[in-house]
Design a protein around this motif. Structure first.
Motif, mmCIF file in Angstrom:
data_model
loop_
_atom_site.group_PDB
_atom_site.id
_atom_site.type_symbol
_atom_site.label_atom_id
_atom_site.label_comp_id
_atom_site.label_asym_id
_atom_site.label_seq_id
_atom_site.Cartn_x
_atom_site.Cartn_y
_atom_site.Cartn_z
ATOM 1 N N SER A 86 64.420 29.037 52.519
ATOM 2 C CA SER A 86 63.402 29.972 52.030
ATOM 3 C C SER A 86 62.991 30.915 53.147
ATOM 4 N N TYR A 99 56.186 25.625 47.462
ATOM 5 C CA TYR A 99 56.612 26.886 46.853
ATOM 6 C C TYR A 99 57.400 26.611 45.566
ATOM 7 N N HIS A 100 58.297 25.620 45.679
ATOM 8 C CA HIS A 100 59.131 25.277 44.539
ATOM 9 C C HIS A 100 58.282 24.766 43.380
ATOM 10 N N GLU A 101 57.267 23.954 43.712
ATOM 11 C CA GLU A 101 56.385 23.404 42.677
ATOM 12 C C GLU A 101 55.618 24.516 41.977
ATOM 13 N N LYS A 102 55.194 25.505 42.779
ATOM 14 C CA LYS A 102 54.464 26.636 42.215
ATOM 15 C C LYS A 102 55.344 27.416 41.239
ATOM 16 N N VAL A 103 56.573 27.622 41.640
ATOM 17 C CA VAL A 103 57.503 28.430 40.829
ATOM 18 C C VAL A 103 57.848 27.718 39.534
ATOM 19 N N THR A 104 58.111 26.412 39.676
ATOM 20 C CA THR A 104 58.535 25.661 38.498
ATOM 21 C C THR A 104 57.349 25.319 37.596
ATOM 22 N N GLY A 105 56.185 25.455 38.153
ATOM 23 C CA GLY A 105 55.050 25.335 37.298
ATOM 24 C C GLY A 105 54.292 24.064 37.333
ATOM 25 N N LYS A 128 57.507 35.501 48.311
ATOM 26 C CA LYS A 128 58.088 35.156 47.010
ATOM 27 C C LYS A 128 59.550 35.566 46.936
ATOM 28 N N GLN A 132 58.712 22.897 49.454
ATOM 29 C CA GLN A 132 58.465 22.077 48.268
ATOM 30 C C GLN A 132 57.274 22.607 47.473
#
Lengths: 550, 191
Positions: B117, B185-191, A3, B183
């Motif tokens: 990342s 990871y980004h989707e997870k972060v942005t929700g 993370k 991608q």
């Protein structure tokens, strides 16, 4: 996924990402890996130790054999002194009880002892004497006479006497004549003769059997045979000086200067100068020893790996699971890598025919036992539906796995599904017992008593038995007999063999031979065409040869 | 030739004692390098089980041939080379049984798409193991170990150009996978 913020590392290449990600990476290995490594190291050390032990034992055995042979040689060279004397005394005694001439012991020495010293040349020149020496005394014997005078002489003359019974003289006939002739020259010595002889027993023996040196007049001596002129027993007993005589060599030292020992030298020297026997004798002698019996033992290194390849059973469509296939491949590789020849040997009992002085032909019966081991950690099963812990089919009807070689080369088994399981490491022993017929041509190069022997030839071997014995209860032992249809191995195998050896003639009839030999197999071990390394054996043959009469 | 002298004198002593057959020294050497070497073997193996086998075989070889270690490089390099060779051998042996997926047709990923990342070790390992076996080996040898394509060709018994092309494909595949991961990871972060 970590993370971490995405902007921490911008513009990294793929290589950088993986290089950084794997840098300093560590994974804790399970403890069983070290246990396995540790066990394997111990196995290797044990194996190395065993190999060394086998090698040392072989060396020790070879050394022992050499020492033994050397001992025999030394004994053979030294023994004539003693053996000759013993023979003479014993035979003299025997003859004394059987035939009258043996009892004539005291008389003839008496006559000889009282001979004047200058009588010796006359004896040597006597036609009868020369004739006798030519007929009965071999050159070797004569040459050795001065060195080991008493013993050799006794032996040789004993032999001579035995060979010419017709020349044995009766005591009661020659005694008076001899006594008279010597009494005229030296009556005092003549009376002392018996005493002298009592002390010098070997001298007595010399006198017993020497035919040629008796310068007695032909008129007074008549040849008799033991059969038709038996000597009276009472006289025999009284006159037999040799009865109960000690056999010690030192008794020679006590012999008087005027005894027979001194006087014998002259005639024997004369005998030694006699010309060698005629050519005819030599030819006759060589004919006598054309056949020899040979026995040999060869500890050897037998390189005969039966390699498993990709043509093995696991390529069959019956094999389904890739992981089982992977394990099978590992098992095959493990087998191939761990195949190690162990102590092997060959033993030969043969006959040799001497074509001429240089060449000889050899044949016989050759027994060979080659052994090898493998170390494996997989079990291979045919068929069955028992599910193992790793999810493969396990178990056959017997509940035991089959040796890998059996699986790999048995077509019937190859058609069946095979399952593989991992287990603790275990050793498997492979033994190949062969009986063969060797035919060899040998060239002999003589160097006095030593000789070099170069030989080469062909071996036809029959594989009489092959056993595969795993040292675990989980795998079945397999045995193939002679001409076994299930056996993957050829029954008849051909090989060439060659050796260079050094031999030593211990006696005229016996010799020992030490010969490194190399045997190279001409035919493959397996019945079916497989890509296999050519088997060969390296050994050291240690053996003996005994010459036989024609 | 420059002879490498280990900084830690105890390592030389350990080697000497391990060669002499001292089990405690062998165990210490094993403990010192087993963790790192298991990580190396994992990169070349398809499964952890295979990686452990590689490690086991490698250390058996290490102790068998330790007497031949001349000291002209750090022991770690020498051990690592044995591990890599053993892994490649395993791969060759198991080549026939490798279920090779049909080679994917990778989309051309522009070099301009930055991968910025950080990824976890397990994720990267998973990606490498997901490559076809030959590509996996070539990528490891070139990108991680630093061998040249010529050396790789000799090690894998392939030509230099084959090594290059396989590496190129492996790299493209991994790049695509990394972008996919990024991608996700980004989707997870942005929700």
């Amino acid at each position: 996924m970590k993370k971490s913020p995405a902007d921490k590392e911008k513009g990294q290449s793929v290589e950088d990402i993986f290089r950084n990600g794997f840098a300093e990476a560590e994974s804790a290995p399970p403890p069983r890996i070290w246990e396995n490594v540790h066990r394997e190291i111990e196995n290797q050390e044990l194996h190395r130790y065993r190999k060394q032990m086998i090698w040392y034992r072989s060396m020790a055995a070879a050394l022992l054999l050499l020492l033994l042979s050397a001992g025999i040689i030394v004994w053979q060279q030294d023994s004539p002194l003693l053996v000759g004397q013993q023979d003479t005394l014993a035979s003299g005694q025997e003859r004394s009880s059987q035939k009258a001439p043996a009892a004539s012991v005291p008389n003839r020495p008496a006559a000889d002892v009282n001979l004047p010293a200058n009588a010796a040349p006359a004896i040597a020149e006597a036609p009868e004497m020369a004739e006798a020496s030519e007929r009965h005394v071999t050159p070797e014997v004569l040459v050795s006479v001065p060195r080991v005078f008493s013993g050799k002489q006794a032996q040789n003359e004993d032999a001579t006497g035995a060979a010419s019974n017709s020349r044995t003289y009766a005591l009661n006939e020659n005694r008076p004549a001899l006594s008279i002739s010597f009494a005229q020259q030296n009556p005092k010595e003549n009376t002392a003769t018996v005493e002298t002889l009592k002390e010098s027993k070997p001298a007595v023996e010399l006198a017993i059997t020497t035919e040629a040196e008796r310068p007695v007049t032909d008129k007074t001596i008549q040849p008799i045979s033991g059969e038709n002129k038996a000597f009276p027993r009472s006289v025999t007993n009284n006159l037999s000086f040799s009865k109960g005589l000690p056999l010690g060599l030192d008794s020679l030292k006590g012999a008087s200067e005027r005894s027979i020992l001194v006087q014998k030298e002259a005639p024997l020297t004369a005998l030694a100068q006699t010309p060698p026997p005629k050519k005819g004798n030599e030819a006759e002698e060589s004919d006598v020893y054309k056949w020899s019996v040979t026995m040999a033992y060869s500890p050897q290194y037998a390189y005969a790996p039966v390699k498993l390849s990709d043509n093995s059973a696991m390529n069959s469509p019956a094999v389904g699971q890739a992981q089982a296939y992977a394990q099978y491949k590992e098992a095959v590789e493990e087998y191939n890598h761990s195949y190690t020849p162990t102590y092997s040997y060959a033993a030969l009992v043969g006959a040799s025919y001497r074509i001429n002085d240089k060449w000889q032909l050899e044949t016989g019966v050759l027994y060979t036992q080659n052994e090898a081991t493998t170390t494996q950690s997989y079990l291979v099963y045919q068929g069955g539906s028992v599910l193992s812990t790793v999810g493969f089919d396990l178990g056959s009807s017997s509940g035991k796995s089959a040796p890998l070689v059996t699986n790999a080369f048995n077509n019937e088994m190859a058609a069946r599904a095979i399952t593989v399981d991992r287990t603790d490491r275990y050793n498997t022993r492979y033994r190949y017992q062969q009986v063969g017929l060797p035919v060899r041509l040998a060239y002999r190069l003589n160097m006095k008593r030593m000789y070099a022997l170069f030989s080469g030839g062909l071996n036809m071997n029959l594989l009489v038995q092959n056993t595969i014995v795993p040292e675990t209860d989980q795998v079945e032992a397999v045995r193939y007999g002679l001409n076994d249809k299930d056996s993957p191995f050829r029954t008849v195998q051909w090989a060439t063999t060659t050796s260079i050896g050094v031999g030593y003639d211990v006696t005229k009839k016996m010799s020992i031979l030490l010969a490194p030999e190399f045997t190279y197999s001409l035919s493959p071990m397996l019945r079916e065409a497989q890509r296999q390394a050519n088997p060969y054996q390296l050994g050291v043959s240690i053996g003996g040869r005994w010459r036989l009469a024609k | 030739m420059k002879i490498f002298k280990p900084k830690d004198p105890s390592e030389a002593d350990l080697i000497k004692r391990a060669v002499a057959g001292k089990r405690d020294a062998q165990h210490l050497l094993y403990q010192r390098y087993a963790g790192k070497m298991l990580a190396v073997s994992k990169r070349y193996a398809r499964t952890d089980f295979e990686a452990e086998d590689i490690l086991q075989d490698s250390f058996i070889k290490v102790f068998r041939y330790l007497q031949d270690f001349k000291g002209d490089c750090p022991l770690e390099f020498w051990v690592k080379r044995i591990v890599i060779n053993t892994a490649l051998k395993h791969q060759r042996t198991n080549r026939h049984l490798m279920v090779t997926d049909q080679e994917e047709e990778w989309d051309d990923v522009s070099e301009h798409d930055s991968i910025d990342s950080q990824f976890a070790y397990e994720e990267l390992l998973e990606l490498v193991r997901g490559l076809p076996p030959r590509y996996q080996a070539v990528f490891n040898l070139y990108a991680i170990e630093g061998f040249s394509h010529k050396e790789i060709g000799e090690m894998l018994d392939i030509t230099e150009s084959t090594s290059k092309s396989q590496y190129s494909r492996a790299r493209a595949s991994l790049r695509q996978a990394l972008l996919r991961l990024k991608q996700q990871y980004h989707e997870k972060v942005t929700g």
